[in-house]
Design a protein around this motif. Structure first.
Motif, PDB file in Angstrom:
ATOM      1  N   THR A 248       0.832  -1.206   0.000  1.00 19.94           N
ATOM      2  CA  THR A 248       0.000   0.000   0.000  1.00 19.94           C
ATOM      3  C   THR A 248       0.863   1.251   0.000  1.00 19.94           C
ATOM      4  OG1 THR A 248      -1.780  -1.147   1.174  1.00 19.94           O
ATOM      5  CG2 THR A 248      -1.780   1.258   1.261  1.00 19.94           C
ATOM      6  N   GLU A 249       1.933   1.219   0.784  1.00 22.91           N
ATOM      7  CA  GLU A 249       2.831   2.371   0.843  1.00 22.91           C
ATOM      8  C   GLU A 249       3.476   2.631  -0.524  1.00 22.91           C
ATOM      9  OE1 GLU A 249       6.781   3.940   3.311  1.00 22.91           O
ATOM     10  OE2 GLU A 249       5.849   2.028   3.818  1.00 22.91           O
ATOM     11  N   ALA A 250       3.858   1.560  -1.217  1.00 24.42           N
ATOM     12  CA  ALA A 250       4.477   1.723  -2.527  1.00 24.42           C
ATOM     13  C   ALA A 250       3.469   2.252  -3.543  1.00 24.42           C
ATOM     14  CB  ALA A 250       5.060   0.389  -2.997  1.00 24.42           C
ATOM     15  N   TYR A 251       2.257   1.725  -3.492  1.00 22.10           N
ATOM     16  CA  TYR A 251       1.214   2.150  -4.431  1.00 22.10           C
ATOM     17  C   TYR A 251       0.865   3.620  -4.224  1.00 22.10           C
ATOM     18  CZ  TYR A 251      -3.398   2.236  -6.711  1.00 22.10           C
ATOM     19  OH  TYR A 251      -4.476   2.544  -7.493  1.00 22.10           O
ATOM     20  N   GLU A 252       0.639   3.996  -2.977  1.00 23.98           N
ATOM     21  CA  GLU A 252       0.292   5.388  -2.702  1.00 23.98           C
ATOM     22  C   GLU A 252       1.501   6.300  -2.881  1.00 23.98           C
ATOM     23  OE1 GLU A 252      -2.623   6.539  -2.439  1.00 23.98           O
ATOM     24  OE2 GLU A 252      -3.666   4.615  -2.351  1.00 23.98           O
ATOM     25  N   GLY A 253       2.694   5.749  -2.679  1.00 26.46           N
ATOM     26  CA  GLY A 253       3.896   6.534  -2.942  1.00 26.46           C
ATOM     27  C   GLY A 253       4.018   6.896  -4.409  1.00 26.46           C
ATOM     28  N   ALA A 254       3.600   5.963  -5.271  1.00 25.64           N
ATOM     29  CA  ALA A 254       3.604   6.263  -6.704  1.00 25.64           C
ATOM     30  C   ALA A 254       2.642   7.403  -7.014  1.00 25.64           C
ATOM     31  CB  ALA A 254       3.226   5.010  -7.497  1.00 25.64           C
ATOM     32  N   ARG A 255       1.527   7.448  -6.330  1.00 28.21           N
ATOM     33  CA  ARG A 255       0.576   8.551  -6.531  1.00 28.21           C
ATOM     34  C   ARG A 255       1.219   9.886  -6.144  1.00 28.21           C
ATOM     35  NH1 ARG A 255      -4.769   7.476  -6.666  1.00 28.21           N
ATOM     36  NH2 ARG A 255      -4.627   5.779  -5.131  1.00 28.21           N
ATOM     37  N   ASP A 256       1.950   9.881  -5.045  1.00 29.20           N
ATOM     38  CA  ASP A 256       2.645  11.097  -4.632  1.00 29.20           C
ATOM     39  C   ASP A 256       3.638  11.553  -5.697  1.00 29.20           C
ATOM     40  OD1 ASP A 256       1.347  11.225  -2.154  1.00 29.20           O
ATOM     41  OD2 ASP A 256       2.857   9.986  -1.166  1.00 29.20           O
ATOM     42  N   LYS A 257       4.377  10.585  -6.270  1.00 31.57           N
ATOM     43  CA  LYS A 257       5.371  10.935  -7.283  1.00 31.57           C
ATOM     44  C   LYS A 257       4.715  11.523  -8.526  1.00 31.57           C
ATOM     45  CE  LYS A 257       8.711   7.405  -5.839  1.00 31.57           C
ATOM     46  NZ  LYS A 257       9.428   6.160  -6.223  1.00 31.57           N
ATOM     47  N   VAL A 258       3.619  10.917  -8.968  1.00 26.13           N
ATOM     48  CA  VAL A 258       2.928  11.418 -10.155  1.00 26.13           C
ATOM     49  C   VAL A 258       2.382  12.811  -9.893  1.00 26.13           C
ATOM     50  CG1 VAL A 258       0.931  11.078 -11.656  1.00 26.13           C
ATOM     51  CG2 VAL A 258       2.384   9.126 -11.055  1.00 26.13           C
ATOM     52  N   ALA A 259       1.792  13.012  -8.723  1.00 23.04           N
ATOM     53  CA  ALA A 259       1.237  14.328  -8.389  1.00 23.04           C
ATOM     54  C   ALA A 259       2.316  15.404  -8.444  1.00 23.04           C
ATOM     55  CB  ALA A 259       0.592  14.280  -7.007  1.00 23.04           C
ATOM     56  N   ALA A 260       3.484  15.111  -7.879  1.00 29.49           N
ATOM     57  CA  ALA A 260       4.576  16.085  -7.898  1.00 29.49           C
ATOM     58  C   ALA A 260       5.077  16.311  -9.319  1.00 29.49           C
ATOM     59  CB  ALA A 260       5.716  15.599  -7.002  1.00 29.49           C
ATOM     60  N   PHE A 261       5.119  15.251 -10.118  1.00 28.88           N
ATOM     61  CA  PHE A 261       5.647  15.318 -11.475  1.00 28.88           C
ATOM     62  C   PHE A 261       4.820  16.246 -12.358  1.00 28.88           C
ATOM     63  CE2 PHE A 261       6.177  13.319 -15.772  1.00 28.88           C
ATOM     64  CZ  PHE A 261       7.544  13.531 -15.903  1.00 28.88           C
ATOM     65  N   ILE A 262       3.507  16.243 -12.163  1.00 31.00           N
ATOM     66  CA  ILE A 262       2.637  17.065 -13.015  1.00 31.00           C
ATOM     67  C   ILE A 262       2.155  18.337 -12.311  1.00 31.00           C
ATOM     68  CG2 ILE A 262       1.871  15.101 -14.391  1.00 31.00           C
ATOM     69  CD1 ILE A 262      -0.750  15.112 -12.767  1.00 31.00           C
ATOM     70  N   GLY A 263       2.689  18.609 -11.132  1.00 34.70           N
ATOM     71  CA  GLY A 263       2.318  19.836 -10.432  1.00 34.70           C
ATOM     72  C   GLY A 263       0.907  19.850  -9.894  1.00 34.70           C
ATOM     73  N   ALA A 264       0.381  18.684  -9.544  1.00 37.04           N
ATOM     74  CA  ALA A 264      -0.983  18.619  -9.008  1.00 37.04           C
ATOM     75  C   ALA A 264      -1.027  19.266  -7.630  1.00 37.04           C
ATOM     76  CB  ALA A 264      -1.445  17.169  -8.922  1.00 37.04           C
ATOM     77  N   PRO A 265      -2.014  20.110  -7.353  1.00 38.57           N
ATOM     78  CA  PRO A 265      -2.112  20.728  -6.037  1.00 38.57           C
ATOM     79  C   PRO A 265      -2.314  19.730  -4.908  1.00 38.57           C
ATOM     80  CG  PRO A 265      -3.432  21.922  -7.641  1.00 38.57           C
ATOM     81  CD  PRO A 265      -2.986  20.660  -8.309  1.00 38.57           C
ATOM     82  N   SER A 266      -2.906  18.563  -5.224  1.00 40.81           N
ATOM     83  CA  SER A 266      -3.180  17.551  -4.201  1.00 40.81           C
ATOM     84  C   SER A 266      -2.995  16.165  -4.791  1.00 40.81           C
ATOM     85  CB  SER A 266      -4.611  17.701  -3.679  1.00 40.81           C
ATOM     86  OG  SER A 266      -4.975  16.581  -2.897  1.00 40.81           O
TER      87      SER A 266
ATOM     88  N   PHE B 227      -5.646   6.655 -10.614  1.00 37.48           N
ATOM     89  CA  PHE B 227      -5.001   5.651 -11.452  1.00 37.48           C
ATOM     90  C   PHE B 227      -6.059   4.901 -12.264  1.00 37.48           C
ATOM     91  CE2 PHE B 227      -1.296   5.469  -8.315  1.00 37.48           C
ATOM     92  CZ  PHE B 227      -0.481   6.224  -9.135  1.00 37.48           C
ATOM     93  N   THR B 228      -5.789   4.772 -13.556  1.00 38.44           N
ATOM     94  CA  THR B 228      -6.642   4.021 -14.470  1.00 38.44           C
ATOM     95  C   THR B 228      -5.762   2.983 -15.166  1.00 38.44           C
ATOM     96  OG1 THR B 228      -6.219   5.566 -16.288  1.00 38.44           O
ATOM     97  CG2 THR B 228      -8.100   6.045 -14.840  1.00 38.44           C
ATOM     98  N   LYS B 229      -6.332   2.237 -16.103  1.00 35.97           N
ATOM     99  CA  LYS B 229      -5.481   1.253 -16.782  1.00 35.97           C
ATOM    100  C   LYS B 229      -4.760   1.858 -17.983  1.00 35.97           C
ATOM    101  CE  LYS B 229      -9.055  -0.832 -19.766  1.00 35.97           C
ATOM    102  NZ  LYS B 229      -9.832  -2.048 -20.036  1.00 35.97           N
TER     103      LYS B 229
END
Length: 420
Positions: A70-88, A94-96
């Motif tokens: 779970t930590e790895a999966y949600e960590g990937a979400r954090d990385k993507v958010a930072a990569f695209i400048g998402a405010p949150s 995540f989709t397919k």
């Protein structure tokens, strides 16, 4: 020509497949990254490590493996958010793939469960796309129009391959519910003028979405700076694995959207006659998600960040300038899209007189080991616009070199000799 922007040879060593020898001793020249990019060892190893040492389902188990996964999966979400400048981070769903992300938003429009007026689509309402869209940003909106009685309209494309905004005020009007256009064309390489279209959409209260599958891998993309409501992209075009894509949406809009798929983990509570839903982003992530793929996408984000998106953009700009000049030396070759590197990406689609693209692609592969894509590239209406059934597409990425472009040009001269 010497590469000047960054160490391409060092980057290429991260991609084992690029050193592969094809049957007959041909070196691989991979010019098909617009279709799907190759994967660096860093991504492959991250996915293998998770499968070997940490794998479990996410969001369900309290044991060590469940927590690590779970930590790895949600960590990937954090990385993507930072990569695209998402405010949150909660704005990253995540989709397919990007197709599912686009369909997720399309499904919300005209859904009778939608309580927000923005998603209520009726006869007389309008949906606006463009003539240069991938089928994934055409067919879902055709289905919405068929389901609701709305009218589907589109921006035309100029002879140069740019979005024709001469009718912007008329096309984006008080009846427009959503504008959904590509950020960078997968055929023409054209980077579209988002700000101008968005300004008009805001004047009339329309929602705006971007298909950024061809831009996020190749240039810095900041969703907050873009200012649109939704952005869709996919992992397999950005040195990540297939089977995972991303929908970014503004929090307020995502919270107003009804869910797309029902099942486990997208619920808050379930009774036999009704359910309540989990907060975003989990409201849109029913069932067991692509766990290892998310880990791979996170590793891809790490890799691209370490190289530097500004450097990748500059490198591809140089390749595009070089490629346009080199292809101009092939007699009769017609490049689709802008003839300069300004406002376009490293996608070079072209035709050769009297030679079908399928023949071009086959000879390039058989004789030279050059991998390009042929066909209509899931953009048939755009090809019809230019009066051709298909084209040959060479699409470049961070690991490509000018030597490979030279190999392509030599291959095209050989094609012409074969059919001469």
């Amino acid at each position: 020509m010497t590469e000047t922007l960054f160490d391409v040879e060092r980057i290429r060593k991260d991609f084992p497949i690029l050193s592969r020898e094809l049957p007959g001793g041909r070196p691989l020249v991979y010019l098909d990254s617009g279709n799907s990019s190759q994967k660096p060892l860093q991504v492959v190893n991250a996915m293998r490590d998770h499968l070997e040492h940490h794998y479990s389902n996410v969001g369900r188990a309290l044991h060590v493996l469940g927590s690590e996964s779970t930590e790895a999966y949600e960590g990937a979400r954090d990385k993507v958010a930072a990569f695209i400048g998402a405010p949150s981070r909660d704005e990253v769903v995540f989709t397919k793939n990007a197709s599912e992300a686009l369909n997720l938003v399309a499904y919300a429009f005209g859904n009778p469960l939608a309580e927000d007026e923005r998603f209520r689509v009726r006869p007389g309402d309008e949906i606006l796309i463009s003539e240069m869209e991938h089928h994934s940003n055409i067919v879902p909106w055709q289905l919405v129009a068929q389901r609701t009685g709305a009218t589907l309209r589109w921006f035309p494309v100029t002879d140069e391959g740019r979005l024709d905004l001469s009718g912007l005020t008329e096309l984006v009007n008080e009846r427009t519910k959503i504008v959904s256009i590509v950020h960078q064309s997968n055929v023409l390489g054209t980077v579209n003028p988002v700000a101008e279209v968005l300004a008009r959409a805001r004047q009339v209260g329309a929602v705006m979405m971007l298909d950024a599958s061809q831009s996020v891998p190749h240039r810095p993309v900041d969703v907050a700076a873009l200012g649109v409501d939704f952005v869709a992209f996919t992992g397999h075009k950005m040195v990540g694995p297939s089977g995972i894509g991303v929908l970014w949406g503004r929090r307020e809009v995502l919270e107003a959207m009804p869910p797309f798929l029902g099942g486990g983990e997208m619920i808050e509570a379930v009774w036999m006659d009704h359910s309540t839903y989990a907060p975003i982003p989990h409201k849109f992530e029913a069932g067991t998600p692509p766990i290892v793929e998310a880990v791979g996408l996170g590793a891809a984000v790490d890799y691209l960040t370490s190289v530097g998106m500004d450097d990748i953009r500059r490198h591809e700009h140089e390749l595009t300038e070089y490629g346009l000049a080199a292809l101009a030396e092939v007699p009769g070759l017609r490049v689709l899209g802008p003839k300069t590197a300004e406002g376009r990406g490293g996608t070079l689609s072209f035709t050769l007189p009297e030679v079908h693209p399928h023949d071009v692609g086959q000879i390039l592969d058989d004789a030279f080991g050059i991998a390009v894509r042929v066909g209509h590239h899931c953009a048939r209406p755009l090809h019809l616009r230019f009066g051709i059934p298909a084209s040959t597409r060479a699409s470049m990425y961070l690991y490509n070199t000018t030597d490979e472009i030279d190999a392509l040009v030599r291959g095209l001269h050989h094609v012409q000799k074969v059919f001469g």
